[in-house]
Write a protein that holds these residues in place. Structure first.
Motif, PDB file in Angstrom:
ATOM      1  N   VAL A  74       0.816  -1.049   0.052  1.00  0.00           N
ATOM      2  CA  VAL A  74      -0.118   0.051  -0.085  1.00  0.00           C
ATOM      3  C   VAL A  74       0.997   1.307   0.053  1.00  0.00           C
ATOM      4  N   LYS A  75       0.261   2.345  -0.584  1.00  0.00           N
ATOM      5  CA  LYS A  75       1.199   3.422  -0.774  1.00  0.00           C
ATOM      6  C   LYS A  75       0.616   4.546  -0.019  1.00  0.00           C
ATOM      7  N   ASP A  76      -0.626   4.701   0.263  1.00  0.00           N
ATOM      8  CA  ASP A  76      -1.150   6.012   0.733  1.00  0.00           C
ATOM      9  C   ASP A  76      -2.415   5.633   1.451  1.00  0.00           C
ATOM     10  N   SER A  77      -3.202   6.707   2.011  1.00  0.00           N
ATOM     11  CA  SER A  77      -4.218   6.083   2.893  1.00  0.00           C
ATOM     12  C   SER A  77      -5.541   5.396   2.004  1.00  0.00           C
ATOM     13  N   ASP A  78      -5.526   5.839   0.669  1.00  0.00           N
ATOM     14  CA  ASP A  78      -6.621   5.215  -0.030  1.00  0.00           C
ATOM     15  C   ASP A  78      -6.459   3.869  -0.595  1.00  0.00           C
ATOM     16  N   SER A  79      -5.038   3.359  -0.815  1.00  0.00           N
ATOM     17  CA  SER A  79      -4.757   2.114  -1.023  1.00  0.00           C
ATOM     18  C   SER A  79      -4.861   1.109   0.178  1.00  0.00           C
ATOM     19  N   LEU A  80      -4.583   2.051   1.385  1.00  0.00           N
ATOM     20  CA  LEU A  80      -4.623   1.156   2.572  1.00  0.00           C
ATOM     21  C   LEU A  80      -6.105   1.043   2.943  1.00  0.00           C
ATOM     22  N   THR A  81      -6.724   1.834   2.820  1.00  0.00           N
ATOM     23  CA  THR A  81      -8.273   1.802   3.051  1.00  0.00           C
ATOM     24  C   THR A  81      -8.905   0.584   2.124  1.00  0.00           C
ATOM     25  N   ALA A  82      -8.454   0.646   1.068  1.00  0.00           N
ATOM     26  CA  ALA A  82      -8.978  -0.552   0.032  1.00  0.00           C
ATOM     27  C   ALA A  82      -8.335  -2.008   0.438  1.00  0.00           C
ATOM     28  N   ALA A  83      -7.179  -1.866   0.909  1.00  0.00           N
ATOM     29  CA  ALA A  83      -6.666  -3.233   1.112  1.00  0.00           C
ATOM     30  C   ALA A  83      -7.380  -3.835   2.327  1.00  0.00           C
ATOM     31  N   VAL A  84      -7.684  -2.727   3.470  1.00  0.00           N
ATOM     32  CA  VAL A  84      -8.108  -3.501   4.593  1.00  0.00           C
ATOM     33  C   VAL A  84      -9.588  -3.585   4.551  1.00  0.00           C
ATOM     34  N   THR A  85     -10.265  -2.811   3.747  1.00  0.00           N
ATOM     35  CA  THR A  85     -11.665  -3.374   3.370  1.00  0.00           C
ATOM     36  C   THR A  85     -11.810  -4.627   2.542  1.00  0.00           C
ATOM     37  N   HIS A  86     -11.155  -4.846   1.791  1.00  0.00           N
ATOM     38  CA  HIS A  86     -11.117  -6.085   0.960  1.00  0.00           C
ATOM     39  C   HIS A  86     -10.689  -7.356   2.015  1.00  0.00           C
ATOM     40  N   LEU A  87     -10.020  -7.167   2.861  1.00  0.00           N
ATOM     41  CA  LEU A  87      -9.589  -8.315   3.641  1.00  0.00           C
ATOM     42  C   LEU A  87     -10.406  -8.406   4.941  1.00  0.00           C
ATOM     43  N   ILE A  88     -11.750  -7.539   4.767  1.00  0.00           N
ATOM     44  CA  ILE A  88     -12.864  -7.799   5.885  1.00  0.00           C
ATOM     45  C   ILE A  88     -13.235  -9.056   5.550  1.00  0.00           C
ATOM     46  N   ALA A  89     -13.467  -9.541   4.497  1.00  0.00           N
ATOM     47  CA  ALA A  89     -14.289 -10.875   3.955  1.00  0.00           C
ATOM     48  C   ALA A  89     -13.288 -11.847   4.430  1.00  0.00           C
ATOM     49  N   PRO A  90     -13.862 -12.962   5.406  1.00  0.00           N
ATOM     50  CA  PRO A  90     -13.182 -13.885   5.893  1.00  0.00           C
ATOM     51  C   PRO A  90     -12.355 -14.797   5.069  1.00  0.00           C
ATOM     52  N   ASP A  91     -12.886 -14.887   3.763  1.00  0.00           N
ATOM     53  CA  ASP A  91     -12.269 -16.097   2.923  1.00  0.00           C
ATOM     54  C   ASP A  91     -11.242 -15.295   2.174  1.00  0.00           C
TER      55      ASP A  91
END
Length: 407
Positions: free
Chosen positions: A352-369
């Motif tokens: 991740v390179k900034d707050s937007d990409s960090l937000t997207a990564a964490v949001t994506h990983l909320i999904a348990p699978d």
């Protein structure tokens, strides 16, 4: 075993190299001493981790790490690991080096060889291991015009551990009968042992969380906190129960990290005050990284800090991966580039390179699978190097146990 003509010629030429070794002021540790040599300083951390694994199994063993002449101490080595550049090929330097350190075992990580030094160690009866043998050569290009002494130098090792079966077959063909034991092995990879934790604290923390989604920002620098907070606020809009755990890189940075968190308007709990998070807690703050084993187990997703702010070099991503936490990281990871690359290629880490990409990564990983697949990929990377390390440690143990005994 008699020296070959090529090795003898090399040693004669090496005597002309100026002696440069100054008096060694660091005392030799008592007890057994294992000398680790890393021809490429960028690989030094892998050898240092091998030392940690061996020391965990052999009480009292100490370690000396050398790198090629002219190099500086590699970054991020254990503080108790003695380091110095290896001596020149001049026999006076070699004699002074070996007289002072008197190693019980040498472990050499190539690919470059220093024939005079290796020959002298052999002459003193020091057991010697060559790791990752594939296409070794001479380190000093000035001496490559002369008859090639590489084969004769290889014969001075006690055991040669090759990168693969093909290399093992080649070495068995070129090395003399009665020479070193050639063993099919593999690449020595960076490892990380599972950090410990208080099991009672872990059970109590999981009970307090009650299944809430958790994201850990580990080993963060004060200047990374604004970016982390910005991303966390964005994640909260999509997952309002998300808990953020923040752990500084150093305990001395606790106050500098706590201040912006306290002013953020988010509800903050301090773990070291004995406070467990409740349903209203947004951020759980720990004062030091001493309990990271607990936090990695509690958080399915870890942002490895000291990677988003320039100048810190990143921190070991195998720590969270070894405990089943998916890894996010910034671009500044030069100290652990190999480990991050292996994890990213396997799908166990994501940059991740900034707050937007960090937000997207964490949001994506909320999904348990999604987070489970990423964590599994990371665990496989952590596990893949264990077999090679175990093989080397077992061989080192045997050689240390049998040194000095009649053959």
């Amino acid at each position: 075993m008699a020296r070959s003509i090529s090795l003898a010629a090399y040693l004669a030429f090496a005597r002309r190299e100026p002696a440069t070794l100054k008096k060694i002021t660091v005392p030799r540790p008592g007890g057994e001493l294992v000398w680790l040599h890393c021809a490429d300083p960028a690989r030094a951390r892998a050898l240092a981790q091998l030392a940690l694994r061996l020391s965990a199994q052999r009480t009292g063993v100490r370690f000396l790490l050398t790198t090629s002449p002219g190099t500086v101490r590699p970054d991020n080595l254990p503080s108790d690991l003695v380091w110095m550049p290896c001596p020149s090929e001049n026999p006076l330097d070699i004699r002074g080096f070996l007289d002072h350190w008197r190693p019980d075992l040498m472990i050499w990580l190539g690919p470059w060889l220093r024939p005079a030094l290796i020959d002298a160690a052999h002459g003193r009866g020091i057991a010697t291991l060559l790791l990752e043998a594939d296409t070794p050569g001479l380190e000093n290009r000035r001496w490559r015009w002369m008859p090639e002494p590489t084969r004769a130098t290889l014969a001075r090792f006690t055991a040669v551990l090759t990168l693969d079966k093909g290399a093992a077959d080649r070495f068995r063909r070129i090395l003399p009968d009665g020479g070193p034991n050639v063993i099919e092995s593999g690449k020595l990879l960076e490892e990380s042992h599972a950090l410990p934790c208080n099991e009672t604290d872990l059970e109590d923390l999981r009970a307090a969380l009650g299944g809430r989604p958790v994201w850990l920002a580990a080993r963060v620098q004060p200047q990374e906190i604004p970016l982390v907070l910005q991303a966390y606020r964005a994640v909260l809009r999509l997952s309002h129960r998300m808990l953020l755990i923040v752990v500084p890189d150093r305990a001395e940075d606790f106050a500098a990290i706590r201040t912006p968190l306290a002013k953020s308007g988010l509800r903050l709990a301090n773990w070291d005050d004995g406070v467990f998070p409740d349903d209203n807690t947004h951020v759980l703050l720990a004062e030091s990284p001493s309990e990271l084993g607990l936090w990695y187990r509690a958080a399915p997703v870890t942002l490895m800090g000291s990677s988003l702010a320039a100048g810190h070099g990143g921190r070991d991503p195998l720590e969270p991966a070894a405990l089943g936490s998916a890894v996010l990281y910034g671009p500044g990871v030069r100290w652990h580039l190999d480990a991050y690359s292996r994890l990213a290629q396997a799908g166990g880490a994501r940059i991740v390179k900034d707050s937007d990409s960090l937000t997207a990564a964490v949001t994506h990983l909320i999904a348990p699978d999604e987070v489970a697949a990423m964590a599994h990929a990371g665990w496989q990377i952590v596990s893949e190097g264990a077999e090679v390390s175990d093989q080397i440690v077992a061989l080192a143990q045997d050689l240390l146990d049998t040194r000095g005994k009649p053959k």
